[in-house]
Design an enzyme around this catalytic site. Sequence first.
Site, PDB file in Angstrom:
ATOM      1  N   ASP A 143      40.472  30.003  38.177  1.00 12.31           N
ATOM      2  CA  ASP A 143      39.250  30.065  37.382  1.00 12.31           C
ATOM      3  C   ASP A 143      39.533  29.858  35.898  1.00 12.31           C
ATOM      4  O   ASP A 143      38.858  29.092  35.210  1.00 12.31           O
ATOM      5  CB  ASP A 143      38.554  31.409  37.588  1.00 12.31           C
ATOM      6  CG  ASP A 143      38.111  31.622  39.025  1.00 12.31           C
ATOM      7  OD1 ASP A 143      38.209  30.671  39.822  1.00 12.31           O
ATOM      8  OD2 ASP A 143      37.673  32.740  39.338  1.00 12.31           O
TER       9      ASP A 143
ATOM     10  N   GLU B 273      42.593  39.807  33.385  1.00 12.59           N
ATOM     11  CA  GLU B 273      41.753  40.188  34.520  1.00 12.59           C
ATOM     12  C   GLU B 273      42.545  40.959  35.565  1.00 12.59           C
ATOM     13  O   GLU B 273      42.048  41.935  36.141  1.00 12.59           O
ATOM     14  CB  GLU B 273      41.091  38.960  35.145  1.00 12.59           C
ATOM     15  CG  GLU B 273      40.028  39.324  36.157  1.00 12.59           C
ATOM     16  CD  GLU B 273      38.945  38.266  36.322  1.00 12.59           C
ATOM     17  OE1 GLU B 273      38.213  38.359  37.313  1.00 12.59           O
ATOM     18  OE2 GLU B 273      38.824  37.366  35.471  1.00 12.59           O
TER      19      GLU B 273
ATOM     20  N   SER C 245      27.486  41.443  23.251  1.00 12.85           N
ATOM     21  CA  SER C 245      26.954  40.392  24.104  1.00 12.85           C
ATOM     22  C   SER C 245      25.451  40.280  23.907  1.00 12.85           C
ATOM     23  O   SER C 245      24.730  41.285  23.957  1.00 12.85           O
ATOM     24  CB  SER C 245      27.248  40.702  25.576  1.00 12.85           C
ATOM     25  OG  SER C 245      26.523  39.822  26.419  1.00 12.85           O
TER      26      SER C 245
END
Length: 382
Positions: A171, A159, A64
Amino acid sequence: MGVREGFEELYGAAPEGVWAAPGRVNLIGEYTDFNEGFVMPLALPHTAVAAVSRREDGVLRLHSADIEGPVVELRVDELVPLTNTSWAAYPAGVVWALREAGHAAVASGADIHLASTVPTGAGLSSSAALEVVTALALNDLYELGLTGPQLARLSQRAENDFVGVPCGVMDQTASACCVEGHALHLDCRDLSIRQVPFDLASQGLELLVVDSRVKHALGDGAYAERRAGCEEGARQLGVTHLRDVSYEELDGALERLTDERVRRYVRHVVSDDHRVEQVIALLDAGDVRAIGPVLTDGHRSLRDDLRISCPELDLVVSTANASGALGARMTGGGFGGSAVVLVESTDVDTVTKAITEAFAAAGYTAPRVFPAVPSAGARRVA
């Protein structure tokens, strides 16, 4: 440095492609998704972007640009749920979920470099954006043939089961399936979706997102406790999910519940499903301004029945409405995060100034305010 250049610097070769998936803000319908009810999110311009290439040795490398640290290197065949608590659990969980669903091709691995403009901890689904962009990239590269709703379901499983957060599917569906200029009406029972035109600019309106800068973490048990309370309410009422309790039946249903906490949760969920239907009816009738009071009513329910608001979010809503907004409510999982505020375009500066000054007077960190422009869902960008 862009993600393509970052990928080349990290891995020594150009990526096979670059993908983007947005965060979302939920217009109305909170904690209704896991009750198989209705929600109405819209995608934000803010996205998670991933540069990705396939591998052939079963290694998954993750990096990231937004988080300090080296490349995380894992083996696909050694991915185990609930063992990784870092940011890397979200993309790794998607690879695990795809493999568990029978998509064996992903077992050969991938190199992934990510960057995101979705604010973290603001209730805008930064984690879902990471999951969906990873799922879409692997779907395209490995030619899995999965649809947007299928990618959303797999991302939700990542998730739920890999990371350990018991979120609903809203989401991920918003990130995967939203359309520019529309809000997405999602029926969380059958996952049917309808794109509802939501062109605020043509009406002289704006929807503001106010990030309270209060961080929340849904893994802290508060979300799970409310989910369990909703499930207990459904059990006591003899239904599989609270979706099965109609708004007209609500008063009678509440009389049958003895636990005050469960009663509050049930009242919120059934009434918020009704508020989604109210908003859709108003938008279909072209009466966009009239949704403002419905938003504010939703905030009262989140504050008083679900009890997931906080002083900062309450201050946003009360200040916005007192300074000319048409309506406002907190959005997302609660305990911090963001609120949405519906305003006349001519009142944006006035309302923004009032909220900022109210935060300063209360000694709170200055909020971040930006327009929620209904944007496109996940897509390949290069």
